[in-house]
Design an enzyme around this catalytic site. Structure first.
Site, PDB file in Angstrom:
ATOM      1  N   LYS A 190      14.389  60.986  41.936  1.00 41.53           N
ATOM      2  CA  LYS A 190      13.791  59.785  42.499  1.00 41.53           C
ATOM      3  C   LYS A 190      14.487  58.528  41.993  1.00 41.53           C
ATOM      4  O   LYS A 190      14.897  57.667  42.779  1.00 41.53           O
ATOM      5  CB  LYS A 190      12.303  59.754  42.124  1.00 41.53           C
ATOM      6  CG  LYS A 190      11.457  58.889  43.008  1.00 41.53           C
ATOM      7  CD  LYS A 190       9.990  58.976  42.575  1.00 41.53           C
ATOM      8  CE  LYS A 190       9.375  60.313  42.955  1.00 41.53           C
ATOM      9  NZ  LYS A 190       8.084  60.548  42.275  1.00 41.53           N
TER      10      LYS A 190
ATOM     11  N   ARG B   5       6.088  56.189  38.105  1.00 45.67           N
ATOM     12  CA  ARG B   5       6.366  57.399  38.893  1.00 45.67           C
ATOM     13  C   ARG B   5       7.176  58.408  38.100  1.00 45.67           C
ATOM     14  O   ARG B   5       7.999  58.050  37.280  1.00 45.67           O
ATOM     15  CB  ARG B   5       7.140  57.012  40.160  1.00 45.67           C
ATOM     16  CG  ARG B   5       6.597  55.783  40.864  1.00 45.67           C
ATOM     17  CD  ARG B   5       7.455  55.357  42.030  1.00 45.67           C
ATOM     18  NE  ARG B   5       7.481  56.324  43.105  1.00 45.67           N
ATOM     19  CZ  ARG B   5       8.244  56.205  44.189  1.00 45.67           C
ATOM     20  NH1 ARG B   5       9.067  55.168  44.314  1.00 45.67           N
ATOM     21  NH2 ARG B   5       8.210  57.110  45.132  1.00 45.67           N
TER      22      ARG B   5
ATOM     23  N   GLY C 132       4.514  66.765  44.249  1.00 42.63           N
ATOM     24  CA  GLY C 132       3.119  66.698  43.833  1.00 42.63           C
ATOM     25  C   GLY C 132       2.797  67.358  42.506  1.00 42.63           C
ATOM     26  O   GLY C 132       1.638  67.443  42.127  1.00 42.63           O
TER      27      GLY C 132
ATOM     28  N   MET D 271       3.876  66.503  39.423  1.00 36.05           N
ATOM     29  CA  MET D 271       3.688  65.588  38.308  1.00 36.05           C
ATOM     30  C   MET D 271       2.958  64.337  38.800  1.00 36.05           C
ATOM     31  O   MET D 271       2.534  64.270  39.926  1.00 36.05           O
ATOM     32  CB  MET D 271       5.022  65.267  37.670  1.00 36.05           C
ATOM     33  CG  MET D 271       5.538  66.442  36.872  1.00 36.05           C
ATOM     34  SD  MET D 271       7.090  66.069  36.114  1.00 36.05           S
ATOM     35  CE  MET D 271       8.098  65.785  37.522  1.00 36.05           C
TER      36      MET D 271
ATOM     37  N   ARG E 173      15.315  61.710  49.432  1.00 38.07           N
ATOM     38  CA  ARG E 173      15.860  62.894  48.769  1.00 38.07           C
ATOM     39  C   ARG E 173      16.269  63.883  49.847  1.00 38.07           C
ATOM     40  O   ARG E 173      15.816  63.771  50.994  1.00 38.07           O
ATOM     41  CB  ARG E 173      14.808  63.527  47.857  1.00 38.07           C
ATOM     42  CG  ARG E 173      13.602  64.031  48.628  1.00 38.07           C
ATOM     43  CD  ARG E 173      12.524  64.597  47.721  1.00 38.07           C
ATOM     44  NE  ARG E 173      11.321  64.805  48.508  1.00 38.07           N
ATOM     45  CZ  ARG E 173      10.084  64.747  48.019  1.00 38.07           C
ATOM     46  NH1 ARG E 173       9.883  64.464  46.764  1.00 38.07           N
ATOM     47  NH2 ARG E 173       9.058  64.962  48.795  1.00 38.07           N
TER      48      ARG E 173
ATOM     49  N   HIS F 288       0.816  68.667  51.620  1.00 34.30           N
ATOM     50  CA  HIS F 288       1.291  69.492  50.513  1.00 34.30           C
ATOM     51  C   HIS F 288       1.596  70.914  50.954  1.00 34.30           C
ATOM     52  O   HIS F 288       2.666  71.459  50.688  1.00 34.30           O
ATOM     53  CB  HIS F 288       0.230  69.497  49.398  1.00 34.30           C
ATOM     54  CG  HIS F 288       0.569  70.423  48.277  1.00 34.30           C
ATOM     55  ND1 HIS F 288       0.061  71.691  48.190  1.00 34.30           N
ATOM     56  CD2 HIS F 288       1.426  70.272  47.244  1.00 34.30           C
ATOM     57  CE1 HIS F 288       0.563  72.279  47.114  1.00 34.30           C
ATOM     58  NE2 HIS F 288       1.387  71.440  46.526  1.00 34.30           N
TER      59      HIS F 288
ATOM     60  N   SER G  56      33.790 102.032  40.884  1.00 35.28           N
ATOM     61  CA  SER G  56      32.643 101.383  41.505  1.00 35.28           C
ATOM     62  C   SER G  56      31.566 101.277  40.432  1.00 35.28           C
ATOM     63  O   SER G  56      31.142 102.279  39.864  1.00 35.28           O
ATOM     64  CB  SER G  56      32.144 102.219  42.685  1.00 35.28           C
ATOM     65  OG  SER G  56      30.966 101.646  43.181  1.00 35.28           O
TER      66      SER G  56
ATOM     67  N   GLY H 278      28.281 101.221  38.843  1.00 35.55           N
ATOM     68  CA  GLY H 278      26.892 101.603  39.090  1.00 35.55           C
ATOM     69  C   GLY H 278      26.050 100.813  38.106  1.00 35.55           C
ATOM     70  O   GLY H 278      25.683 101.285  37.047  1.00 35.55           O
TER      71      GLY H 278
ATOM     72  N   CYS I 139      28.199  99.052  43.281  1.00 37.21           N
ATOM     73  CA  CYS I 139      27.287  99.686  44.226  1.00 37.21           C
ATOM     74  C   CYS I 139      25.847  99.688  43.712  1.00 37.21           C
ATOM     75  O   CYS I 139      24.961 100.266  44.314  1.00 37.21           O
ATOM     76  CB  CYS I 139      27.741 101.094  44.579  1.00 37.21           C
ATOM     77  SG  CYS I 139      27.807 102.189  43.167  1.00 37.21           S
TER      78      CYS I 139
ATOM     79  N   TYR J 214      35.155  94.263  46.300  1.00 40.23           N
ATOM     80  CA  TYR J 214      34.030  94.292  47.222  1.00 40.23           C
ATOM     81  C   TYR J 214      32.712  94.440  46.478  1.00 40.23           C
ATOM     82  O   TYR J 214      32.682  94.829  45.307  1.00 40.23           O
ATOM     83  CB  TYR J 214      34.188  95.432  48.238  1.00 40.23           C
ATOM     84  CG  TYR J 214      34.017  96.819  47.648  1.00 40.23           C
ATOM     85  CD1 TYR J 214      32.746  97.384  47.514  1.00 40.23           C
ATOM     86  CD2 TYR J 214      35.111  97.548  47.207  1.00 40.23           C
ATOM     87  CE1 TYR J 214      32.586  98.637  46.961  1.00 40.23           C
ATOM     88  CE2 TYR J 214      34.961  98.800  46.657  1.00 40.23           C
ATOM     89  CZ  TYR J 214      33.688  99.343  46.525  1.00 40.23           C
ATOM     90  OH  TYR J 214      33.524 100.576  45.962  1.00 40.23           O
TER      91      TYR J 214
HETATM   92  P1  ADP Z   1       5.561  62.126  44.291  1.00 40.35           P
HETATM   93  O1  ADP Z   1       6.706  62.489  43.426  1.00 40.35           O
HETATM   94  O2  ADP Z   1       4.373  62.969  44.051  1.00 40.35           O
HETATM   95  O3  ADP Z   1       5.950  62.008  45.728  1.00 40.35           O
HETATM   96  P2  ADP Z   1       5.719  59.255  44.106  1.00 40.35           P
HETATM   97  O4  ADP Z   1       6.201  58.678  42.849  1.00 40.35           O
HETATM   98  O5  ADP Z   1       6.684  59.328  45.212  1.00 40.35           O
HETATM   99  O6  ADP Z   1       5.090  60.677  43.816  1.00 40.35           O
HETATM  100  O7  ADP Z   1       4.465  58.418  44.542  1.00 40.35           O
HETATM  101  C1  ADP Z   1       3.620  58.810  45.551  1.00 40.35           C
HETATM  102  C2  ADP Z   1       3.420  57.702  46.536  1.00 40.35           C
HETATM  103  O8  ADP Z   1       3.001  56.525  45.928  1.00 40.35           O
HETATM  104  C3  ADP Z   1       4.670  57.309  47.270  1.00 40.35           C
HETATM  105  O9  ADP Z   1       4.874  58.125  48.355  1.00 40.35           O
HETATM  106  C4  ADP Z   1       4.385  55.915  47.701  1.00 40.35           C
HETATM  107  O10 ADP Z   1       3.717  55.913  48.926  1.00 40.35           O
HETATM  108  C5  ADP Z   1       3.456  55.406  46.629  1.00 40.35           C
HETATM  109  N1  ADP Z   1       4.199  54.509  45.746  1.00 40.35           N
HETATM  110  C6  ADP Z   1       4.915  54.814  44.662  1.00 40.35           C
HETATM  111  N2  ADP Z   1       5.491  53.715  44.140  1.00 40.35           N
HETATM  112  C7  ADP Z   1       5.121  52.694  44.938  1.00 40.35           C
HETATM  113  C8  ADP Z   1       5.399  51.301  44.937  1.00 40.35           C
HETATM  114  N3  ADP Z   1       6.184  50.762  44.030  1.00 40.35           N
HETATM  115  N4  ADP Z   1       4.874  50.562  45.906  1.00 40.35           N
HETATM  116  C9  ADP Z   1       4.089  51.134  46.857  1.00 40.35           C
HETATM  117  N5  ADP Z   1       3.775  52.400  46.907  1.00 40.35           N
HETATM  118  C10 ADP Z   1       4.299  53.194  45.957  1.00 40.35           C
HETATM  119 MG    MG Z   2       7.183  60.824  46.571  1.00 36.78          MG
END
Ligand code: ADP
Ligand code: MG
Ligand code: MG
Length: 974
Positions: A28, A98, A107, A109, A365, A483, A795, A797, A862, A882
């Site tokens: 990220k 984040r 989702g 962390m 990503r 999710h 070969s 095994g 094999c 092979y």
């Molecule tokens: P995850 O890794 O679980 O996707 P994120 O860090 O992407 O978590 O955060 C989840 C959501 O929070 C993002 O999809 C975004 O919509 C919102 N978010 C995160 N940072 C910001 C920010 N700086 N401003 C507005 N929304 C944010």
């Molecule tokens: Mg995200």
């Protein structure tokens, strides 16, 4: 640590980090930096490195001394860019905290939004925005997230089921909506929200015994600590186990200024994919929600709106698309979509927020995709000249091929079927199973050998293990970016989400739909490609042949340096493997003719031979058995016309074939003219206390040369008769369980004599063949220089070689190897993934020593490892000619071999030892280092093209997409 940079800033059109720095900044943080440098609008922020996470765990959850100062400086820079100050009473800056690991863990962390709201800053923000509703909405979200993530989870509090602070607050929010008569969160008024936050704070105090922190800096550091702590949260740990992500990687923390999608009707938040992640179609695909923040889209709280016309489906058809609601913003987003694809040269998964008509990018990503989508995108991008053919080959994980060959619901069966609901087609293919309602049940039932479909209201990250265990996933809520959809797609698992007509009752373990009630254990069938849910079990069928798949595989075949053969014991298996693209048989086990249907007579004669007590008696029995063995070998040679076949001499201990049933024993005794008691005694004599290491393999041939003689004769006669009929036959005679070159020499003398006799009988000079051995005993590997003086091929095994090297009995590892893997004493089950460190050393030594004696020594594998991608890579690295694997893994091995050649180019040896194969000298010196632009690959490209062309002809013939209907066990018992 001291000298390493701890914090990397981004925003305002520049950044200190880059996309390549994922290991340090997490995916990220690295991509936010990259987007900022590209001039894409990204709210300013900074990323604390994964090294700080490592430090944190190595130093009793504390930080390096310099961190506080570094964070303060980075924050000052953000404040300057954004023109607002964190904690300021008049114009406060708010932050998000984040998480981000090297590889995305959707989702798993934590994230905390709206950090910095407190009694000091709230009035200022209200005054500045003139929007108290927004401010209180942001504040109630902060309390919900923070109390859960920081005050409860990170503090290690484990509340009872349903008693978590987040759930309690969620219920209070629901209660508020009900009493005030509000349909959604967005309908609550400023006053109602203010009332709610007051109650929230009281509840937090009550549940957690601490006041909600009212100091911005305390909130910020609380958030940072919680993200680091979340790396070792339960969900994150189980996700890492499943995905094989090392615990040592750690997470980075990104702190970023907030932008707000919840400021009213010109604000929104959304998630999108630059191409359709389920089908691969080159269409912008996404979902968005007006007046919403953060996770609202993914959480499935409201049905999200479609991004555009292409994204419309049954659930969201009635809702306005972004394209029509905010055309200007949509155009800008579409432009960013294109520039991101051009830059990253891959499909991107993006998160965005619109604050009062202004677009902000919050994440990008490489997007997870189904195997089908991966294939289609790769081939499209080649056509679009976005990537090279070599890049395309790297874009499919070999395991994803498995998914491409997965079963689908038979359309014929689907026609008259009992359709009970429809939802969104989130994960491909078809599946049927018994329904269960909790992740724990899914795991438990699967362990009992049942096939289950997990049915949930919506899934959350706590469900991953249950989702993994199930063959299919069905949810009543959630969109295509929910999710469940995300995770299922990543795994290529059949999944339907948002089947809104379902009423899921977790407590009663029932599912109601259209007036009927289904109970736990009832059977449903899912068509994950169409989103249809059927009652009962429908027939499945193989995915139909896909010409793009054939083309893709032809490209891979043009690149790889190793040949791919198959382990096949019957003409049917051999024929199927040819369809999958096998270029020969690497292991043909003659003893399999004595198992299964139609084997009765041959087995009877074998038994007669086994319990014979004199050579004369044994020879008589062998003479009777001979025609069966010859016929069996001949049939397989015939199917493999033009390709080599490695025939292994009889391997298992004879006592395994002694009949145990009374009637069989009587029949055998009378055929031999002996009494049942005499027979029992002879059987007794054959008993061994450790048959695995007993009288088997070459040892049988040494003690009873007539057994080998019969087999040699069958091989030579079968070959010469087919050659006479104009067929091309290349037998490779393989002697098993060899530890001494003397054993090989002993048998070779017999082989030579029989060869000459057969030549005389048929009036030919020589029958083309090779004489070699299986390397499966450590002594053979160590004395490979001597062994190679007689053996023309090796070969490996690796099943037995692994067993002998570890001293682990393959049949008994269930009792302890899982514990070894769990405790990380072993990185993986060595019977599945070749142990490079130990067994691999023996393999390497054997190849080196063998080739020192005989430079042209042909070498293959094999064991079961021959179809496992990382082991295939190893085989490539040590210079094998092979790999050979079970038929359905042949395409996987073909792709893995091509990828190995791209990442570690070698002068190809393939073809050198395989007579009649032409010399497919794949000199793919493609310098396919990931990340280098495709211009750098000019020369390799041209050659690969030529190769792929010539290969495409053979590729087109082989029907590579058919999957075997019954997946053979593949593995030999011994
Ligand atoms: P995850 O890794 O679980 O996707 P994120 O860090 O992407 O978590 O955060 C989840 C959501 O929070 C993002 O999809 C975004 O919509 C919102 N978010 C995160 N940072 C910001 C920010 N700086 N401003 C507005 N929304 C944010
Ligand atoms: Mg995200
Ligand atoms: Mg063996």
């Amino acid at each position: 640590m001291a000298k390493n940079k701890l914090v990397y800033s981004f925003g305002g059109g520049s950044a200190e980090g880059r996309a390549e720095m994922k290991n340090l900044l997490g995916g990220k943080g690295a991509n936010l930096a990259e987007m900022a440098s590209l001039g894409i609008p990204v709210p300013a922020g900074f990323t604390i490195t994964t090294e700080v996470c490592t430090y944190y765990y190595q130093n009793g959850r504390s930080y390096p001394d310099a961190l506080v100062g570094d964070v303060a400086r980075a924050l000052a820079r953000v404040e300057k860019i954004m023109g607002a100050r964190f904690g300021d009473a008049e114009d406060p800056l708010l932050l998000s905290v984040r998480s981000g690991a090297r590889r995305s863990m959707p989702g798993m962390m934590e994230t905390v939004l709206n950090v910095g709201l407190c009694s000091k800053t709230i009035p200022g923000l209200i005054a500045k925005t003139g929007n108290p509703r927004f401010v209180y909405d942001a504040y109630r979200r902060l309390i919900m997230m923070y109390s859960d993530v920081v005050m409860e989870k990170a503090a290690g509090i484990e509340p009872a089921e349903g008693k978590g602070v987040r759930q309690q607050l969620d219920r209070m929010l629901g209660e508020m909506k009900r009493t005030k008569g509000r349909a959604t969160d967005a309908d609550l008024t400023a006053d109602e929200l203010r009332e709610l936050v007051g109650r929230f704070k009281a509840r937090v105090m009550e549940v957690l015994g601490k006041p909600f922190p009212d100091d911005p800096t305390e909130q910020l550091w609380g958030g940072i600590g919680a993200v680091f702590a979340s790396w070792n949260g339960k969900r994150a740990i189980s996700y890492r186990r499943i995905e094989g992500i090392p615990d040592e990687w750690g997470t980075a923390v990104t702190v970023q200024s907030m932008v707000f999608g919840n400021m009213g009707d010109t604000s929104a938040t959304g998630v999108a994919f630059t191409r359709n992640p389920a089908t691969g179609e080159n269409r912008f695909y996404g979902e968005w929600l007006v007046n919403a923040q953060g996770e609202d889209v993914v959480a499935g709280i409201r049905t999200p709106n479609p991004l555009n016309e292409d994204t419309k489906n049954q659930q969201n058809r009635h809702l306005p698309s972004l394209e029509t609601a905010m055309p200007g913003v949509y155009r800008q987003l579409d432009k960013i979509r294109r520039s991101l694809e051009k830059h990253y040269r891959d499909m991107q998964d993006i998160e965005f927020t619109i604050q009062e008509g202004r677009l902000w990018m919050l994440q990008c990503r490489v997007g997870k995709r189904t195997g089908t989508a991966a294939l289609n995108m790769a081939m499209d991008m080649v056509a679009e000249r976005l990537i090279t053919r070599e890049d395309a080959v790297m874009r499919l994980a070999p395991a994803q091929l498995d998914e491409l060959l997965h079963p689908v619901v038979d359309p014929a069966a689907e026609k008259g079927a009992d359709l009970i609901a429809t939802g969104l087609p989130a994960g491909p293919g078809g599946a049927w199973g018994q329904i269960v309602f909790t992740a724990a049940d899914a795991v438990a039932w699967t362990r009992e050998g049942k096939t289950v479909i997990l049915v949930r209201e919506e899934t959350n990250p706590e469900d991953v293990e249950g989702m993994r265990a199930s063959v299919g996933i069905l949810t009543a809520r959630g969109g295509m970016t929910s999710h469940a959809a995300l995770v299922a797609r990543g795994w290529g698992k059949c999944c339907i989400v948002g089947a809104g007509s379902l009423e899921v009752n977790v407590h009663g373990k029932t599912l109601s739909v259209g007036g009927r009630v289904l109970k736990e254990g009832d059977i449903l069938t899912l068509n994950g490609t169409r989103g249809n849910v059927y009652a009962g079990k429908l027939a499945m069928m193989d995915a139909t042949e896909n010409p793009r798949f054939v083309k893709f595989m032809a490209i891979a075949d043009g690149i790889r340096a190793m040949k791919v053969r198959t382990n096949a014991d019957t003409p049917e298996d051999a024929a199927r493997a040819r369809e999958f693209g096998a270029e020969g048989i690497g292991l043909f086990r003659t003893e399999h003719m004595f198992y299964g249907k139609g084997s009765e007579q041959a087995l009877f004669l074998l038994r007669k031979m086994i319990v014979s007590s004199s050579e004369a008696e044994r020879r008589a029995a062998l003479a009777e058995l001979y025609p069966y063995v010859k016929k069996d070998i001949k049939a397989t040679f015939e199917v493999m016309d033009g390709l080599p076949v490695t025939v292994r001499l009889l391997d298992p201990p004879l006592h395994e074939f002694v009949p145990t049933r009374e009637d069989e024993r009587e029949r055998l005794a009378s055929a031999l003219g002996i009494s049942p008691t005499q027979l029992a005694r002879r059987a007794e004599d054959l008993h061994e206390s450790n048959p695995m290491m007993g009288h088997r393999g070459v040892r049988l041939g040494v003690t009873f040369p007539e057994i080998s003689e019969m087999q040699f004769r069958a091989i030579f006669e079968a070959a010469v008769e087919l050659i006479r009929d104009g067929k091309k036959v290349f037998p490779e005679i393989m002697v098993p369980v060899v530890g001494l070159v003397a054993e090989l020499d002993d048998q070779k003398a017999i082989a030579k004599r029989v060869h000459d006799e057969v030549c005389a009988k048929y009036g030919v000079k020589r029958i083309e063949h090779m004489y070699g051995t299986m390397i499966e005993i450590p002594r053979a590997a160590l004395t490979a220089d001597k062994i190679a003086s007689t053996a023309e091929f090796f070969s490996f095994g690796t099943n037995d070689l692994t067993q002998m090297t570890f001293g682990f009995s393959r049949d008994d590892i269930g009792g302890f190897v899982p514990a070894y893997v769990d405790k990380k004493l072993l990185p993986a089950d060595p019977f599945q993934i070749l142990d490079r460190e130990g067994v691999g050393q023996l393999v390497e030594v054997a190849i080196q020593r063998g080739r020192a004696t005989r430079p042209k020594l042909k070498v293959g594998i094999c064991g079961e490892h021959g179809g496992e991608p990382s082991s295939v890579e190893f085989c490539h690295l040590v210079g094998m000619d092979y790999v050979s694997c079970s038929p359905f893994r042949v395409p996987i091995a073909r792709l893995a071999a091509a990828q190995a050649q791209l990442t570690h180019p070698r002068e190809a040896k393939a073809g050198s030892g395989v007579r009649g194969q032409g010399s497919a000298k794949a000199k793919a010196k493609t310098k396919a280092k990931q990340g280098t632009g495709h211009r750098a690959r000019g020369t390799g490209k041209a050659k690969a093209k030529a190769r792929a062309k010539s290969k495409a002809k053979t590729g087109a013939k082989s029907k590579t997409t058919k999957k075997p209907t019954a997946r053979g066990k593949g593995g030999r018992k011994r």
